[in-house]
Design an enzyme around this catalytic site. Structure first.
Site: not given
Length: 264
Positions: A175, A208, A210-213
């Site tokens: 990412k 932003t 919590g983007t990865g989860c």
């Protein structure tokens, strides 16, 4: 009645509701999956950061997993925060031969800079957890933490993916959202042969959390439907891009992405 895709998330709790188990279950519901959970840790957390972490014992993690898998069944699994070597070993053992797609989000540091993975657990992540992954989804900080490869531009993302692939996942999604000075958020999906780039315009929005989860859970939801990995990632990228655009302020710090943006 048709049964929705069954997706199990193995992760920590975020009391603020923006990341972790809470973000995973919101994402799965938004994408039409039945979300189930194995809690690995409880955090005291809000928009300003993580104030405390309490890890659950390995036997509690195992009992939760077996209760769900042996009765309800699984179509995909997503892993998030696994803070200690013991938990990494436990979860990797449970996933060995599980027979469904596994998305490993190798969570190392929170959005606020709080460490969520003990340094002594890194080797277990590399040698035990990553080999179970259908897709691993590290951000650039996590790539560096796991492999020592530091990425400063898009041209270095292929080498980063290769370094993570060396530990055994089938696919790696590197990412690139943390890259400075680029007009788009670019992610690279690579399996050692096929290379797929996913791009989206950057949103001028600091909320932003919590983007990865959210992205990893969205991929798991799409894989649970039987989609091929590149299609699953593309659909998940579109969902998380909308969630980031809709991120909103909560508290005095960084607010969450909007998991329900498609219904507003």
């Amino acid at each position: 009645m048709s049964i929705p895709p069954r997706v199990l998330t193995v992760a920590g709790s975020d009391s603020g509701g923006g990341a972790g188990i809470q973000a995973d279950l919101k994402t799965l519901l938004a994408l039409g999956a039945h979300g189930m959970s194995v809690l690995t840790a409880v955090t005291a957390q809000n928009s300003l950061g993580v104030q405390g972490v309490w890890e659950l014992p390995a036997e509690a993690v195992t009992a939760q997993f077996r209760a769900v898998a042996d009765d309800i069944g699984l179509d995909a699994v997503k892993t998030g925060m696994l803070s200690s070597p013991e938990l990494v070993r436990t979860v990797a053992g449970l996933l060995d031969g599980v027979g469904v797609p596994v998305v490993v989000d190798p969570v190392g540091v929170s959005k606020h800079g709080d460490t969520l993975l003990a340094a002594e657990a890194l080797d277990s992540v590399r040698t035990l957890l990553l080999p179970t992954a259908t897709v691993a989804t590290p951000n650039l900080d996590e790539v560096e933490q796991l492999t020592g490869v530091r990425v400063t531009g898009e041209s270095g993302m292929r080498a980063a993916a290769e370094a993570v692939l060396a530990y055994g996942p089938r696919w790696v999604l590197v990412k690139g959202g943390h890259l400075p000075g680029t007009g788009s958020a670019a992610d690279l999906l690579f399996d050692g042969a096929e290379e797929h780039w996913f791009r989206a315009a950057r949103n001028d929005n600091r909320h932003t959390h919590g983007t990865g989860c959210t992205l990893a859970s969205a991929i798991a939801a799409e894989l649970a439907r039987g989609r091929a990995v590149p299609e699953a990632v593309g659909r998940a990228k579109a969902y998380v891009t909308g969630a980031i655009a809709g991120g909103f302020a909560l508290g005095a710090g960084i607010g969450p992405v909007d998991h329900g943006w498609r219904n507003r």
